[in-house]
Design a protein around this motif. Structure first.
Motif, PDB file in Angstrom:
ATOM      1  N   GLY A  18       5.657   4.445  12.306  1.00 32.17           N
ATOM      2  CA  GLY A  18       6.260   3.673  13.392  1.00 32.17           C
ATOM      3  C   GLY A  18       6.515   2.229  13.002  1.00 32.17           C
ATOM      4  O   GLY A  18       7.394   1.572  13.552  1.00 32.17           O
ATOM      5  N   ARG A  19       5.716   1.755  12.050  1.00 33.78           N
ATOM      6  CA  ARG A  19       5.892   0.438  11.466  1.00 33.78           C
ATOM      7  C   ARG A  19       5.859   0.591   9.952  1.00 33.78           C
ATOM      8  O   ARG A  19       5.429   1.621   9.436  1.00 33.78           O
ATOM      9  CB  ARG A  19       4.782  -0.506  11.939  1.00 33.78           C
ATOM     10  N   ARG A  20       6.305  -0.430   9.240  1.00 28.84           N
ATOM     11  CA  ARG A  20       6.322  -0.362   7.780  1.00 28.84           C
ATOM     12  C   ARG A  20       4.886  -0.238   7.284  1.00 28.84           C
ATOM     13  O   ARG A  20       4.066  -1.124   7.500  1.00 28.84           O
ATOM     14  CB  ARG A  20       6.974  -1.625   7.230  1.00 28.84           C
ATOM     15  N   PRO A  21       4.533   0.888   6.634  1.00 28.95           N
ATOM     16  CA  PRO A  21       3.131   1.073   6.249  1.00 28.95           C
ATOM     17  C   PRO A  21       2.747   0.183   5.068  1.00 28.95           C
ATOM     18  O   PRO A  21       3.443   0.155   4.056  1.00 28.95           O
ATOM     19  CB  PRO A  21       3.069   2.556   5.866  1.00 28.95           C
ATOM     20  N   PRO A  22       1.639  -0.559   5.181  1.00 28.92           N
ATOM     21  CA  PRO A  22       1.154  -1.338   4.050  1.00 28.92           C
ATOM     22  C   PRO A  22       0.247  -0.495   3.154  1.00 28.92           C
ATOM     23  O   PRO A  22      -0.292   0.525   3.579  1.00 28.92           O
ATOM     24  CB  PRO A  22       0.368  -2.461   4.715  1.00 28.92           C
ATOM     25  N   PHE A  23       0.101  -0.951   1.920  1.00 28.47           N
ATOM     26  CA  PHE A  23      -0.760  -0.254   0.962  1.00 28.47           C
ATOM     27  C   PHE A  23      -1.683  -1.289   0.326  1.00 28.47           C
ATOM     28  O   PHE A  23      -1.245  -2.368  -0.063  1.00 28.47           O
ATOM     29  CB  PHE A  23       0.079   0.448  -0.111  1.00 28.47           C
ATOM     30  N   GLY A  24      -2.961  -0.967   0.236  1.00 29.74           N
ATOM     31  CA  GLY A  24      -3.913  -1.958  -0.242  1.00 29.74           C
ATOM     32  C   GLY A  24      -4.927  -1.379  -1.199  1.00 29.74           C
ATOM     33  O   GLY A  24      -4.990  -0.169  -1.431  1.00 29.74           O
ATOM     34  N   THR A  25      -5.721  -2.274  -1.744  1.00 28.97           N
ATOM     35  CA  THR A  25      -6.804  -1.902  -2.652  1.00 28.97           C
ATOM     36  C   THR A  25      -8.086  -2.575  -2.171  1.00 28.97           C
ATOM     37  O   THR A  25      -8.200  -3.804  -2.208  1.00 28.97           O
ATOM     38  CB  THR A  25      -6.493  -2.346  -4.092  1.00 28.97           C
ATOM     39  N   GLY A  26      -8.996  -1.778  -1.664  1.00 34.03           N
ATOM     40  CA  GLY A  26     -10.273  -2.311  -1.209  1.00 34.03           C
ATOM     41  C   GLY A  26     -10.197  -3.092   0.088  1.00 34.03           C
ATOM     42  O   GLY A  26     -11.117  -3.860   0.393  1.00 34.03           O
ATOM     43  N   TYR A  27      -9.137  -2.885   0.865  1.00 29.72           N
ATOM     44  CA  TYR A  27      -8.979  -3.677   2.095  1.00 29.72           C
ATOM     45  C   TYR A  27     -10.068  -3.351   3.112  1.00 29.72           C
ATOM     46  O   TYR A  27     -10.775  -4.246   3.591  1.00 29.72           O
ATOM     47  CB  TYR A  27      -7.600  -3.442   2.699  1.00 29.72           C
ATOM     48  N   TYR A  28     -10.208  -2.079   3.461  1.00 31.51           N
ATOM     49  CA  TYR A  28     -11.208  -1.713   4.472  1.00 31.51           C
ATOM     50  C   TYR A  28     -12.616  -2.034   3.985  1.00 31.51           C
ATOM     51  O   TYR A  28     -13.471  -2.484   4.761  1.00 31.51           O
ATOM     52  CB  TYR A  28     -11.085  -0.232   4.826  1.00 31.51           C
ATOM     53  N   GLU A  29     -12.872  -1.815   2.696  1.00 33.05           N
ATOM     54  CA  GLU A  29     -14.210  -2.074   2.137  1.00 33.05           C
ATOM     55  C   GLU A  29     -14.591  -3.550   2.287  1.00 33.05           C
ATOM     56  O   GLU A  29     -15.786  -3.873   2.402  1.00 33.05           O
ATOM     57  CB  GLU A  29     -14.234  -1.681   0.664  1.00 33.05           C
ATOM     58  N   THR A  30     -13.598  -4.431   2.286  1.00 32.84           N
ATOM     59  CA  THR A  30     -13.879  -5.872   2.361  1.00 32.84           C
ATOM     60  C   THR A  30     -14.597  -6.242   3.651  1.00 32.84           C
ATOM     61  O   THR A  30     -15.388  -7.196   3.687  1.00 32.84           O
ATOM     62  CB  THR A  30     -12.570  -6.672   2.241  1.00 32.84           C
ATOM     63  N   TYR A  31     -14.359  -5.484   4.714  1.00 35.31           N
ATOM     64  CA  TYR A  31     -14.986  -5.808   5.995  1.00 35.31           C
ATOM     65  C   TYR A  31     -16.475  -5.466   6.028  1.00 35.31           C
ATOM     66  O   TYR A  31     -17.162  -5.775   7.002  1.00 35.31           O
ATOM     67  CB  TYR A  31     -14.238  -5.116   7.139  1.00 35.31           C
ATOM     68  N   ASN A  32     -16.966  -4.864   4.956  1.00 37.17           N
ATOM     69  CA  ASN A  32     -18.408  -4.630   4.851  1.00 37.17           C
ATOM     70  C   ASN A  32     -19.137  -5.830   4.248  1.00 37.17           C
ATOM     71  O   ASN A  32     -20.371  -5.835   4.187  1.00 37.17           O
ATOM     72  CB  ASN A  32     -18.682  -3.389   3.997  1.00 37.17           C
ATOM     73  N   LYS A  33     -18.395  -6.829   3.800  1.00 27.42           N
ATOM     74  CA  LYS A  33     -19.012  -8.033   3.234  1.00 27.42           C
ATOM     75  C   LYS A  33     -19.500  -8.932   4.374  1.00 27.42           C
ATOM     76  O   LYS A  33     -18.824  -9.065   5.396  1.00 27.42           O
ATOM     77  CB  LYS A  33     -18.010  -8.779   2.354  1.00 27.42           C
ATOM     78  N   PRO A  34     -20.638  -9.578   4.201  1.00 29.45           N
ATOM     79  CA  PRO A  34     -21.216 -10.373   5.296  1.00 29.45           C
ATOM     80  C   PRO A  34     -20.434 -11.642   5.636  1.00 29.45           C
ATOM     81  O   PRO A  34     -20.647 -12.213   6.710  1.00 29.45           O
ATOM     82  CB  PRO A  34     -22.620 -10.718   4.778  1.00 29.45           C
ATOM     83  N   ASN A  35     -19.531 -12.064   4.752  1.00 26.48           N
ATOM     84  CA  ASN A  35     -18.787 -13.308   4.991  1.00 26.48           C
ATOM     85  C   ASN A  35     -17.364 -13.064   5.480  1.00 26.48           C
ATOM     86  O   ASN A  35     -16.554 -13.987   5.540  1.00 26.48           O
ATOM     87  CB  ASN A  35     -18.735 -14.152   3.708  1.00 26.48           C
ATOM     88  N   VAL A  36     -17.033 -11.801   5.828  1.00 24.43           N
ATOM     89  CA  VAL A  36     -15.681 -11.453   6.269  1.00 24.43           C
ATOM     90  C   VAL A  36     -15.732 -10.971   7.717  1.00 24.43           C
ATOM     91  O   VAL A  36     -16.542 -10.101   8.068  1.00 24.43           O
ATOM     92  CB  VAL A  36     -15.064 -10.368   5.360  1.00 24.43           C
TER      93      VAL A  36
END
Length: 545
Positions: free
Chosen positions: A335-353
């Motif tokens: 429905g929207r232009r799909p983005p592609f990433g590397t380690g994006y979701y995992e980054t939210y497990n860091k305590p400073n993010v």
């Protein structure tokens, strides 16, 4: 030599057959083709180097999400064999080196003027020529102007109160400084989570003291799955150049990907889950272009694929509340232009993010020291604006284009673009814009390459028949524009996406892509050429240029 003679000589030096605007992937190819066709040509570029998008977007981890070798040029077998991409999805430094290599390899740099942002583009009807003025004070005259300004070249920053008061650093991903930004120990706010935002988040998370990501709309991000191109694959790419070029020149997506020619409902639930896992682990756009043929059109299949993706997000992101914020609501995959990433979701497990959902906690203002939301103020050292672009028409509307009778392009397009084949507009003779609105629905360089070839062929046709002026008819423009605006159901993209201009306040929500696709564009081009360009009017200038 008299002053008038000197002025005349200078004007002659600045007069060319074809003036190209923009040194991105399309403009470089346009300059090459114009010269190869025997036209005198020059290219003016606002930046100090070549690459277009890949000159301006130099933020950390900026990279292709189209396979490198499918994005590059196909006009030279020697170039294909000489240049080796190091990664499946190359990063910005390598991409910029590639465009510089191409420019020097084919001796194009001598015809490029850098630091020359176009400020006015004015048509002179009696002589059938254009005068183009640039920010360096120069004035260029040309029979034909080709505005290869691109669709992602005018960065957009939302008008948030107090933005000008901020005392720290501010950078838009599309106007990134050449000098590296020092993130070490800094408190960083990143606003926007489109393709550039999701690349930069994991790239800087380990450097910063804190990173707060402000998300307006969650997108269905999937892994890029980048990898080095090993020697065996390099050899295979070189050996198969002709077949690869043939596929890329005819592929509707402009990729080497092959759509799965069956419905998702032809498989059992267990088979579908296995297929979804394969897609998740596949490279880049294959999640869209090698999916079930009805993934974007069959609500059942699309919903199941989205639930699979939601399960992946919940499995990666440890905090359930953050995971739910990252799962898109209100639109399915495509429905929207799909983005592609590397380690994006995992980054939210860091305590400073940290993730802030702007729908729940909107930004109220930017202060001198940071960002203020409905929940209070946060002190920030650096703000990154990953807030996208004035897509499609933004750059063209800023060239000061004045056509026949002083017609202003930005006024002509006030209610949305009116084009023919996405390359020309009625009332603007000898003016073309390959790679602009109504042009593409896939790998942009492949589409814009088709358009550049068409433009050059049309100019050759004009020259060979002794004409000075070529202009598309209003009827042909009406037919193409109506087709673009009425074919939205052929594309999965929603009208709330930037592909319709919905991200720019006050901009009309209109189709900016070519939903009929590449085959329809190529068939139309072939028909026009068979009919001796009957959809265009040709004439002689009434006065010498």
């Amino acid at each position: 030599m008299s002053e008038s003679t000197k002025a005349s000589s200078a004007a002659d030096q600045d007069r060319v057959d074809v003036l190209v605007v923009g040194a991105g992937v399309t403009g470089i190819y346009q300059l090459y083709r114009a010269r190869e066709a025997g036209f005198s040509a020059k290219l003016v570029e606002a930046g100090t180097g070549v690459g277009g998008t890949w000159y301006w977007n130099r933020y950390p981890e900026a990279r292709f999400d189209s396979e490198s070798y499918t994005y590059g040029y196909l006009f030279s077998k020697e170039l294909w064999e000489e240049w080796e991409w190091s990664e499946r999805f190359a990063g910005q430094p390598e991409i910029e080196r590639y465009f510089n290599y191409v420019v020097d390899r084919f001796d194009l740099r001598r015809d490029i003027v850098f630091g020359a942002k176009v400020t006015a583009t004015v048509y002179d009807e009696p002589s059938g020529t254009w005068t183009v003025r640039t920010s360096d004070g120069a004035e260029h005259r040309a029979r034909f102007v080709v505005a290869a300004t691109g669709i992602l070249s005018v960065p957009f920053i939302p008008d948030i109160p107090g933005r000008g008061d901020f005392r720290g650093e501010q950078h838009h991903t599309g106007l990134w400084p050449k000098t590296p930004v020092d993130f070490s120990g800094k408190r960083v706010a990143l606003i926007g989570t489109g393709s550039s935002g999701v690349q930069i988040v994991p790239a800087i998370a380990d450097e910063v003291a804190s990173l707060t990501v402000y998300q307006k709309v969650a997108d269905w991000l999937t892994p890029l799955n980048n990898a080095p191109i090993v020697p065996e694959e390099q050899a295979e790419l070189k050996a198969n150049f002709e077949s690869i070029r043939e596929t890329l020149n005819t592929s509707p997506s402009g990729f080497l990907h092959q759509i799965t020619m069956r419905s998702g409902l032809d498989d059992s639930p267990e088979q579908r889950q296995e297929f979804y896992e394969e897609r998740w682990n596949g490279p880049g756009f294959t999640k869209l272009s090698e999916h079930y043929m009805d993934m974007t059109t069959n609500p059942t299949v699309n919903a199941e694929w989205c639930e699979f993706l939601a399960g992946k997000i919940r499995g990666i992101v440890k905090d359930p509340g953050t995971a739910e914020k990252l799962i898109p609501k209100g639109h399915g995959y495509g429905g929207r232009r799909p983005p592609f990433g590397t380690g994006y979701y995992e980054t939210y497990n860091k305590p400073n993010v940290f993730l802030v959902d702007l729908n729940e906690t909107p930004i109220t203002r930017i202060t001198e020291t940071g960002v203020e939301t409905a929940e209070g103020a946060q002190e920030i050292d650096i703000i990154i604006w990953a807030t996208g672009y004035d897509f499609g028409t933004g750059a063209l509307n800023r060239l000061g284009v004045r056509g026949r009778g002083g017609l202003a392009l930005e006024e002509y397009w006030e209610d949305g673009p009116r084009t023919y084949l996405g390359v020309a507009a009625a009332g603007f003779p000898n003016f073309f814009f390959p790679g602009g609105p109504h042009g593409a629905l896939g790998n942009n360089p492949r589409y814009s390459g088709d358009q550049v070839d068409f433009v050059v062929d049309a100019l050759v046709h004009t020259r060979e028949r002794g004409h000075d002026v070529i202009e598309v008819t209003a009827a042909a423009e009406d037919e193409w524009t109506d087709k673009m605006n009425s074919s939205g159901d052929l594309s999965s993209f929603l009208k709330s996406s930037y592909f319709y201009g919905a991200n720019i306040p006050g901009k009309p929500v209109r189709q900016l892509l070519n939903p009929t696709g590449r085959w329809a564009l190529q068939e139309m081009i072939a028909a026009i050429q068979r009919d001796e360009y009957a959809t265009f009017v040709f004439s002689k200038a009434t006065k010498e240029a």
